[in-house]
Design a protein around this motif. Structure first.
Motif, short mmCIF file in Angstrom:
data_model
loop_
_atom_site.label_atom_id
_atom_site.label_comp_id
_atom_site.label_asym_id
_atom_site.label_seq_id
_atom_site.Cartn_x
_atom_site.Cartn_y
_atom_site.Cartn_z
N ASP B 231 -3.68 2.35 -7.59
CA ASP B 231 -2.38 1.92 -7.08
C ASP B 231 -2.36 0.67 -6.05
O ASP B 231 -3.76 0.47 -5.74
CB ASP B 231 -1.83 2.73 -6.51
N PHE B 233 -1.52 0.18 -3.13
CA PHE B 233 -1.72 0.66 -1.68
C PHE B 233 -3.18 0.52 -1.57
O PHE B 233 -3.62 -0.16 -0.65
CB PHE B 233 -1.22 1.57 -1.20
N THR B 234 -3.92 1.20 -2.33
CA THR B 234 -5.40 1.62 -2.19
C THR B 234 -6.24 -0.02 -2.59
O THR B 234 -7.10 -0.14 -1.91
CB THR B 234 -5.86 2.69 -3.27
N ASN B 236 -5.21 -2.75 -2.50
CA ASN B 236 -5.24 -3.80 -1.05
C ASN B 236 -6.04 -3.39 -0.14
O ASN B 236 -6.73 -4.40 0.49
CB ASN B 236 -3.76 -3.88 -0.70
N ILE B 237 -6.24 -2.48 0.45
CA ILE B 237 -7.04 -1.81 1.41
C ILE B 237 -8.28 -2.23 1.15
O ILE B 237 -9.25 -2.80 1.75
CB ILE B 237 -6.95 -0.28 1.79
N ILE B 238 -8.93 -1.93 -0.12
CA ILE B 238 -10.21 -2.10 -0.96
C ILE B 238 -10.37 -3.72 -0.60
O ILE B 238 -11.38 -4.13 -0.15
CB ILE B 238 -10.36 -1.58 -2.26
#
Lengths: 320, 320
Positions: B231, B233-234, B236-238
């Motif tokens: 997804d 969200f995940t 982008n964090i990665i």
């Protein structure tokens, strides 16, 4: 007896019981007299592993627990069928107050299920969380949570994780007003996924927190926050990715203080926060270094009275 | 004219227009005759930045677009009010077929909104995604998507991201049967959060994919998968965490092929997948290196006919 008694599962993890034994030897080489250890595992096997001076020490005792819960066994089923396992017996002692903390590098699911059923969850806690201490490039460290217990989290859970993390940062990391950030995909309030959008106002309005707002992926290692709050899915990905960066840098023989501290063994293990007594779960591939450090963390959790402080905080400020 | 014409927003990004100009100079120093560039921005300003040989080149033209959409402006509002902006004019040319790809390091939201409204989404695509090429420690690279367009994704979206990523890996990275993994918190089917549990069977049953199952945080850099689906969200964090690892290693002057490739500029920019024509969004802090590489990626997206291939694939295998 000194009043500090820690139980250790000797049969948990890929390198059990040897590395657990070596970790204990390592820890006790620092000759900490203020500590008694109870070792849960197969007594004859453990007797062959430990040197005579430890076996005859009044501070070391062995609680015979010959059964082993394998790393891939179904937690609830295994606990029911193996009442003589090191994890089951270890929790019996903890629940009975014969030990004050319990450490294991064994089956994570079994460790968590057994914690809920034996020592139980602190009143007011919706979901316990597991936290990982993450180093930053500035030389400090933050607590990241949840790192995997709650793959699907709700805003109220994240609010509680923030409180649990703040208490951990305060009493375990020695940070008086821990800066608490919500891991998100944008900095401004209103940004992010539905979970973060709903969580932000809870954290902002929680008087127990020093909330600094959203933090982003680039802030994980930046030292911007002392407490990094996220759901158990995202937290687990971050943790494992960080561990892999250490693995890569170690394989490349890059020697650097920051990358070296990304080694999970440096911080020893993952505390379970929100249960009634100190419980620490180690990585399945924990070696002596990790066991040594987990004993130190468990001791500090007892000395600082962290579970009692969590209990008091949640009694004073119940769930949002 | 050669048939390959790329539009570049000269006013986007923190270092505009200087670094965009330097990137073009850098790219053309390799003297690629098979390329025409249209530069969108303030013509007088651009004329002072570019050397005479480029200004007189038949392959370089300037499309005067004096307005600038700032990095923090509201996308829709800015596009409405600034019809003479470099982003708005750039998309007008792209939609009219006067350019074949568009590159910008400007306001990401404006770039995406304008793409939807001008060139539009490929039929059958529920949600376009943005992908990042992530290097692995084995010397290869994978496409990670979505890295931020869809903070809340649904299983059907992830199924489509997997297809988009596979097509990108095949035609842009040259991998014939791209191994496609679902980023999750456990390896076995049935593990993970609700989203992943529901997505797994879709990927498993999608005949267009070479699905290898779940991958974990430790696999991001391991080379296990060529397409890493998650997804927004995940993802982008990665991505931002990976970028920060490069920042740390660069600050420490660690010279290593893997860590060096974590520099986002190495791969240039983030392709928007699922829109009708090649669009690449650069990091706000893109320098000449990134612009140079973005031109190369845009050219390859045109040469491989990636949007057309995506269109054909989604016509043959509509949404699950």
């Amino acid at each position: 007896m000194t009043g500090i008694t820690i139980g250790i599962d000797m049969m948990g993890g890929d390198y059990a019981p040897d590395e657990a034994a070596q970790g204990i030897i390592r820890y006790l080489a620092k000759s900490d007299p203020a500590l008694d250890l109870v070792l849960f595992g197969d007594e004859p096997a453990l007797r062959t592993l430990l040197p005579a001076n430890l076996l005859s020490s009044p501070h070391i005792s062995i609680a015979h627990a010959p059964q082993v819960i394998g790393m891939h066994e179904h937690p609830l089923k295994a606990l029911k069928e193996k009442s003589g396992s090191s994890i089951a017996v270890g929790y019996q002692w903890l629940a009975a107050g014969k030990t004050e903390a319990f450490i294991s590098a064994g089956n994570t699911g079994a460790m968590l299920v057994a914690a809920m059923h034996s020592i139980g969850v602190i009143p007011g806690i919706l979901r316990p969380a597991i936290g990982a201490v993450m180093p930053n490039a500035e030389g400090g460290a933050a607590i990241l949570l949840d790192v995997g217990l709650n793959a699907d989290s709700k805003p109220a859970h994240l609010d509680q994780f923030a409180m649990l993390g703040s208490l951990y940062a305060r009493f375990m990391l020695g940070i008086q007003q821990p800066r608490t950030g919500l891991i998100n995909v944008g900095e401004e309030e209103g940004k992010g996924n539905i979970l973060c959008q709903a969580t932000y106002p809870l954290l902002k309005n929680n008087p127990e927190l020093n909330f600094i707002g959203n933090i982003e992926g680039r802030d994980i290692f930046s030292g911007r926050a002392d407490v990094m709050v996220t759901d158990g899915f995202t937290g687990n990905i971050i943790l494992k990715m960080a561990e892999s960066v250490y693995g890569i840098s170690a394989a490349k023989k890059i020697s650097d203080a920051f990358f070296d501290r990304l080694n999970f063994e440096y911080y020893g293990g993952i505390p379970v926060l929100g249960v009634a007594k100190p419980v620490i779960i180690g990585h399945g591939i924990s070696t002596a270094i990790a066991f040594n450090n987990m004993i130190g963390v468990a001791k500090k959790m007892i000395e600082t009275g962290l579970p009692e402080r969590i209990k008091n905080a949640f009694a004073a400020y119940p769930a949002a």
